[in-house]
Design an enzyme around this catalytic site. Sequence first.
Site, PDB file in Angstrom:
ATOM      1  N   LYS A  14       4.402  -8.624 -12.212  1.00  0.00           N
ATOM      2  CA  LYS A  14       4.482  -9.521 -11.050  1.00  0.00           C
ATOM      3  C   LYS A  14       3.099  -9.967 -10.584  1.00  0.00           C
ATOM      4  O   LYS A  14       2.863 -11.136 -10.338  1.00  0.00           O
ATOM      5  CB  LYS A  14       5.179  -8.831  -9.866  1.00  0.00           C
ATOM      6  N   ARG A  91      11.899  -6.487  -1.336  1.00  0.00           N
ATOM      7  CA  ARG A  91      12.216  -5.359  -2.204  1.00  0.00           C
ATOM      8  C   ARG A  91      13.478  -4.639  -1.747  1.00  0.00           C
ATOM      9  O   ARG A  91      13.870  -3.662  -2.368  1.00  0.00           O
ATOM     10  CB  ARG A  91      11.062  -4.358  -2.186  1.00  0.00           C
ATOM     11  N   ARG A 130      -3.519   0.803 -16.376  1.00  0.00           N
ATOM     12  CA  ARG A 130      -4.033  -0.370 -15.644  1.00  0.00           C
ATOM     13  C   ARG A 130      -5.322  -0.036 -14.900  1.00  0.00           C
ATOM     14  O   ARG A 130      -5.471   1.025 -14.309  1.00  0.00           O
ATOM     15  CB  ARG A 130      -2.965  -0.825 -14.648  1.00  0.00           C
ATOM     16  N   ARG A 163      -5.600   2.284  -9.385  1.00  0.00           N
ATOM     17  CA  ARG A 163      -4.868   2.374  -8.122  1.00  0.00           C
ATOM     18  C   ARG A 163      -4.358   3.788  -7.897  1.00  0.00           C
ATOM     19  O   ARG A 163      -3.938   4.450  -8.842  1.00  0.00           O
ATOM     20  CB  ARG A 163      -3.681   1.404  -8.155  1.00  0.00           C
ATOM     21  N   ARG A 174       8.150   5.148  -8.052  1.00  0.00           N
ATOM     22  CA  ARG A 174       8.239   3.696  -7.822  1.00  0.00           C
ATOM     23  C   ARG A 174       9.386   3.097  -8.641  1.00  0.00           C
ATOM     24  O   ARG A 174      10.095   2.201  -8.169  1.00  0.00           O
ATOM     25  CB  ARG A 174       6.901   3.021  -8.195  1.00  0.00           C
TER      26      ARG A 174
HETATM   27  P1  AMP Z   1       2.777  -3.449  -5.391  1.00  0.00           P
HETATM   28  O1  AMP Z   1       1.338  -3.776  -5.273  1.00  0.00           O
HETATM   29  O2  AMP Z   1       3.675  -4.625  -5.230  1.00  0.00           O
HETATM   30  O3  AMP Z   1       3.086  -2.648  -6.623  1.00  0.00           O
HETATM   31  O4  AMP Z   1       3.118  -2.486  -4.153  1.00  0.00           O
HETATM   32  C1  AMP Z   1       2.473  -1.243  -4.011  1.00  0.00           C
HETATM   33  C2  AMP Z   1       3.206  -0.392  -2.978  1.00  0.00           C
HETATM   34  O5  AMP Z   1       3.169  -1.053  -1.706  1.00  0.00           O
HETATM   35  C3  AMP Z   1       4.692  -0.158  -3.244  1.00  0.00           C
HETATM   36  O6  AMP Z   1       4.925   0.930  -4.130  1.00  0.00           O
HETATM   37  C4  AMP Z   1       5.202   0.136  -1.836  1.00  0.00           C
HETATM   38  O7  AMP Z   1       4.834   1.443  -1.418  1.00  0.00           O
HETATM   39  C5  AMP Z   1       4.398  -0.855  -1.008  1.00  0.00           C
HETATM   40  N1  AMP Z   1       5.065  -2.160  -0.894  1.00  0.00           N
HETATM   41  C6  AMP Z   1       4.658  -3.357  -1.388  1.00  0.00           C
HETATM   42  N2  AMP Z   1       5.511  -4.330  -1.069  1.00  0.00           N
HETATM   43  C7  AMP Z   1       6.502  -3.725  -0.359  1.00  0.00           C
HETATM   44  C8  AMP Z   1       7.698  -4.196   0.230  1.00  0.00           C
HETATM   45  N3  AMP Z   1       8.067  -5.487   0.139  1.00  0.00           N
HETATM   46  N4  AMP Z   1       8.476  -3.302   0.882  1.00  0.00           N
HETATM   47  C9  AMP Z   1       8.120  -2.005   0.982  1.00  0.00           C
HETATM   48  N5  AMP Z   1       7.030  -1.486   0.427  1.00  0.00           N
HETATM   49  C10 AMP Z   1       6.217  -2.348  -0.242  1.00  0.00           C
END
Ligand code: AMP
Length: 221
Positions: A14, A91, A130, A163, A174
């Site tokens: 994404k 999400r 990553r 990360r 996740r």
């Molecule tokens: P990402 O960078 O999209 O992989 O998001 C990293 C982390 O941020 C996720 O594992 C969640 O803990 C949190 N997160 C990101 N977007 C959301 C969302 N829309 N709703 C809830 N938690 C989120």
Amino acid sequence: MNNFVFLGAPGAGKGTMSAAICKDRNYLHISTGDLLRAEVAAGSDLGKQAKGFMDSGALVPDQLVADLLSHALGKKKAEATAGFIFDGYPRTLPQAELLQTALEQNGLSLSGVVLLDAPESLLLERLTGRRLCRQCGAIYHLLFGPPKKEGVCDKCGGALYQRSDDNETSVRQRLEAYHKQTQPLIAYYTERNLLFRVDSSEQAEANYRTLAAAVDAWLAS
Ligand code: AMP
């Protein structure tokens, strides 16, 4: 304006694909993951509340993310010409409803929802390998797309880091959160005739070609 949601499991691409299409086609990128990481880095109250959930691989509660999303949309709307890419939002089903309301309030609507599809066996490998640039955010992979010089960004010379939620334990959590809380959105958006699947099981460049063609075909249909 065309506005798209990018949906997919962690590691489906994404972040990489939405950054590429934004650069290529002038869309504005709204990534709730990036917004949350910025709050954590700034040490804000919201960041402090979100950090534990993020590090463990759980979703941050809906109400904490809602304001971030609404503010980002309101703030960027004036600069939007091509439209928005929502990366990692929604999400959960309540988030999908909130996005719908926030878009309507800003006189916008969704043109489509891209489901990035990659086999589960690839996801863990992609995420644990990553690395990101601290300075410009460029994304590398130790095996699939390493930098020329170890630990250094090819584009800007910044330092690369991993990360804190890209370790195996957090990644498994996740993936579970994705299956339980996010996957129902596939049916939700399919029923609304908005969802199209894009294979993202190849390397980034090939995946981007597939994505760009799928978006064109979707907009022309
Ligand atoms: P990402 O960078 O999209 O992989 O998001 C990293 C982390 O941020 C996720 O594992 C969640 O803990 C949190 N997160 C990101 N977007 C959301 C969302 N829309 N709703 C809830 N938690 C989120």
